[in-house]
Design a protein around this motif. Structure first.
Motif, PDB file in Angstrom:
ATOM      1  N   SER A   1       0.669  -1.326   0.320  1.00  0.00           N
ATOM      2  CA  SER A   1      -0.320  -0.019   0.022  1.00  0.00           C
ATOM      3  C   SER A   1       1.124   1.297   0.011  1.00  0.00           C
ATOM      4  O   SER A   1       0.957   2.108  -0.888  1.00  0.00           O
ATOM      5  CB  SER A   1      -1.288  -0.072   1.262  1.00  0.00           C
ATOM      6  OG  SER A   1      -1.833   1.510   1.466  1.00  0.00           O
TER       7      SER A   1
ATOM      8  N   GLU B   1       2.065   1.415  -3.362  1.00  0.00           N
ATOM      9  CA  GLU B   1       1.815   1.598  -4.842  1.00  0.00           C
ATOM     10  C   GLU B   1       1.661   3.677  -4.325  1.00  0.00           C
ATOM     11  O   GLU B   1       1.721   3.871  -5.025  1.00  0.00           O
ATOM     12  CB  GLU B   1       0.458   0.809  -4.319  1.00  0.00           C
ATOM     13  CG  GLU B   1       0.281  -0.560  -4.706  1.00  0.00           C
ATOM     14  CD  GLU B   1      -0.960  -0.813  -4.526  1.00  0.00           C
ATOM     15  OE1 GLU B   1      -1.714  -0.593  -3.738  1.00  0.00           O
ATOM     16  OE2 GLU B   1      -1.268  -1.989  -5.583  1.00  0.00           O
ATOM     17  N   ALA B   2       1.381   3.890  -3.192  1.00  0.00           N
ATOM     18  CA  ALA B   2       0.542   4.895  -3.001  1.00  0.00           C
ATOM     19  C   ALA B   2       1.951   6.187  -3.399  1.00  0.00           C
ATOM     20  O   ALA B   2       1.660   6.895  -4.327  1.00  0.00           O
ATOM     21  CB  ALA B   2       0.353   5.699  -2.061  1.00  0.00           C
TER      22      ALA B   2
ATOM     23  N   TYR C   1       4.391   5.287  -4.868  1.00  0.00           N
ATOM     24  CA  TYR C   1       4.634   5.112  -7.037  1.00  0.00           C
ATOM     25  C   TYR C   1       3.526   6.087  -7.149  1.00  0.00           C
ATOM     26  O   TYR C   1       3.620   6.291  -9.164  1.00  0.00           O
ATOM     27  CB  TYR C   1       4.085   3.836  -7.637  1.00  0.00           C
ATOM     28  CG  TYR C   1       4.531   3.348  -8.758  1.00  0.00           C
ATOM     29  CD1 TYR C   1       5.999   3.380  -9.359  1.00  0.00           C
ATOM     30  CD2 TYR C   1       3.388   3.908 -10.347  1.00  0.00           C
ATOM     31  CE1 TYR C   1       6.607   3.286 -10.752  1.00  0.00           C
ATOM     32  CE2 TYR C   1       3.879   3.156 -11.387  1.00  0.00           C
ATOM     33  CZ  TYR C   1       5.599   3.718 -11.866  1.00  0.00           C
ATOM     34  OH  TYR C   1       5.846   3.385 -12.878  1.00  0.00           O
ATOM     35  N   SER C   2       2.411   6.252  -7.877  1.00  0.00           N
ATOM     36  CA  SER C   2       1.219   6.348  -7.881  1.00  0.00           C
ATOM     37  C   SER C   2       1.468   8.200  -8.152  1.00  0.00           C
ATOM     38  O   SER C   2       1.225   9.128  -8.953  1.00  0.00           O
ATOM     39  CB  SER C   2       0.183   6.726  -7.217  1.00  0.00           C
ATOM     40  OG  SER C   2      -0.933   7.611  -7.388  1.00  0.00           O
ATOM     41  N   THR C   3       2.449   8.461  -6.825  1.00  0.00           N
ATOM     42  CA  THR C   3       2.396   9.717  -6.150  1.00  0.00           C
ATOM     43  C   THR C   3       3.619  10.317  -7.589  1.00  0.00           C
ATOM     44  O   THR C   3       3.804  11.221  -8.188  1.00  0.00           O
ATOM     45  CB  THR C   3       3.327  10.349  -4.950  1.00  0.00           C
ATOM     46  OG1 THR C   3       2.188  10.047  -4.442  1.00  0.00           O
ATOM     47  CG2 THR C   3       3.988  11.704  -5.051  1.00  0.00           C
TER      48      THR C   3
ATOM     49  N   THR D   1       5.400   1.865 -15.223  1.00  0.00           N
ATOM     50  CA  THR D   1       3.970   1.377 -14.991  1.00  0.00           C
ATOM     51  C   THR D   1       3.705  -0.080 -14.889  1.00  0.00           C
ATOM     52  O   THR D   1       2.932  -0.637 -14.008  1.00  0.00           O
ATOM     53  CB  THR D   1       2.664   2.827 -15.351  1.00  0.00           C
ATOM     54  OG1 THR D   1       3.122   4.206 -14.760  1.00  0.00           O
ATOM     55  CG2 THR D   1       1.396   2.179 -14.880  1.00  0.00           C
TER      56      THR D   1
ATOM     57  N   SER E   1       4.481   8.404 -10.286  1.00  0.00           N
ATOM     58  CA  SER E   1       3.683   8.228 -11.573  1.00  0.00           C
ATOM     59  C   SER E   1       3.255  10.427 -11.749  1.00  0.00           C
ATOM     60  O   SER E   1       3.803  10.532 -12.854  1.00  0.00           O
ATOM     61  CB  SER E   1       2.665   7.655 -11.910  1.00  0.00           C
ATOM     62  OG  SER E   1       2.217   7.590 -13.111  1.00  0.00           O
ATOM     63  N   LYS E   2       2.410  10.489 -10.538  1.00  0.00           N
ATOM     64  CA  LYS E   2       1.708  11.790 -11.252  1.00  0.00           C
ATOM     65  C   LYS E   2       2.845  12.908 -11.481  1.00  0.00           C
ATOM     66  O   LYS E   2       2.456  13.582 -12.293  1.00  0.00           O
ATOM     67  CB  LYS E   2       0.751  12.591  -9.862  1.00  0.00           C
ATOM     68  CG  LYS E   2      -0.573  11.052 -10.297  1.00  0.00           C
ATOM     69  CD  LYS E   2      -1.180  11.797  -8.699  1.00  0.00           C
ATOM     70  CE  LYS E   2      -2.418  10.652  -8.873  1.00  0.00           C
ATOM     71  NZ  LYS E   2      -3.503  10.554  -7.389  1.00  0.00           N
TER      72      LYS E   2
ATOM     73  N   THR F   1       2.724  -5.723  -9.309  1.00  0.00           N
ATOM     74  CA  THR F   1       2.144  -5.689  -7.661  1.00  0.00           C
ATOM     75  C   THR F   1       0.919  -7.558  -7.700  1.00  0.00           C
ATOM     76  O   THR F   1       0.802  -7.830  -7.149  1.00  0.00           O
ATOM     77  CB  THR F   1       1.329  -4.627  -8.122  1.00  0.00           C
ATOM     78  OG1 THR F   1       2.289  -3.223  -8.323  1.00  0.00           O
ATOM     79  CG2 THR F   1       0.085  -4.395  -6.392  1.00  0.00           C
TER      80      THR F   1
END
Length: 188
Positions: free
Chosen positions: A100, A103-104, A106-108, A143, A110-111, A150
């Motif tokens: 978790s 993932e958070a 990586y999301s940041t 990505t 990626s953005k 994952t």
């Protein structure tokens, strides 16, 4: 006037430090819980061993010893399965927490990377579009790779869960067979 690259670098370092602290906190909590689980299991094993030894020492003949052995074996196997299940649950929960956090993060990432690529496209000199397209391609590939990792982690967790269920069923069958054999021996 501040340099935007320095501000971005500072923000990225702060975000990375927060992620590392979250991961370290998760690891310490997991170690603490595993230690408590091991201590409780050790205490229970010791108490059961003492009680079982006292019962065996009080036995009057071999058939009573055989009967006690079969009776004492079943709770031990059940306790071992409970302990294994608790360790598995703890590890699975920690894996989910770490995933978790990752993932958070990586999301940041990626953005932010997508935003940087978009800015590079708009402010790029002649020929900069090729660089921006290459960066976007690399971002897309990372990505996809992160998504694959994952998915693989989830598949491994599912396999481990299935293995735990098979082990529990096999242990139950083995315990029943051992108990039956011990009863036959005690009856002779």
């Amino acid at each position: 006037m501040s340099n935007p690259n320095i501000e971005q670098l500072t923000a990225a370092q702060k975000a990375n430090a927060e992620v590392m602290m979250a991961l370290v906190r998760t690891a310490f909590n997991g170690v603490e819980r595993l230690t408590a689980l091991n201590l409780a299991a050790s205490r229970e094993l010791f108490n059961n061993t003492v009680a079982g030894t006292q019962q065996l020492m009080a036995a009057k003949d071999a058939s009573e010893v055989a009967k006690l052995n079969s009776e004492l074996a079943k709770p031990g196997v059940d306790k071992w399965m409970d302990y294994s299940r608790n360790v598995y649950d703890l590890v699975t929960e920690m894996q989910k927490e770490v995933t978790s956090v990752m993932e958070a993060q990586y999301s940041t990432f990626s953005k932010n990377a997508s935003s940087a690529v978009a800015k590079a496209k708009t402010s790029a000199p002649v020929g900069g579009e090729v660089f921006a397209a290459t960066m976007q391609s690399m971002l897309d590939a990372s990505t996809k790779a992160f998504g694959s990792m994952t998915g693989m982690a989830k598949q491994l967790a599912d396999i481990a869960e299935a293995n735990m269920q098979v082990a529990a069923k096999t242990t139950a069958k083995t315990t029943s067979a051992t108990s039956a054999a011990a009863k036959k021996t005690a009856a002779k």
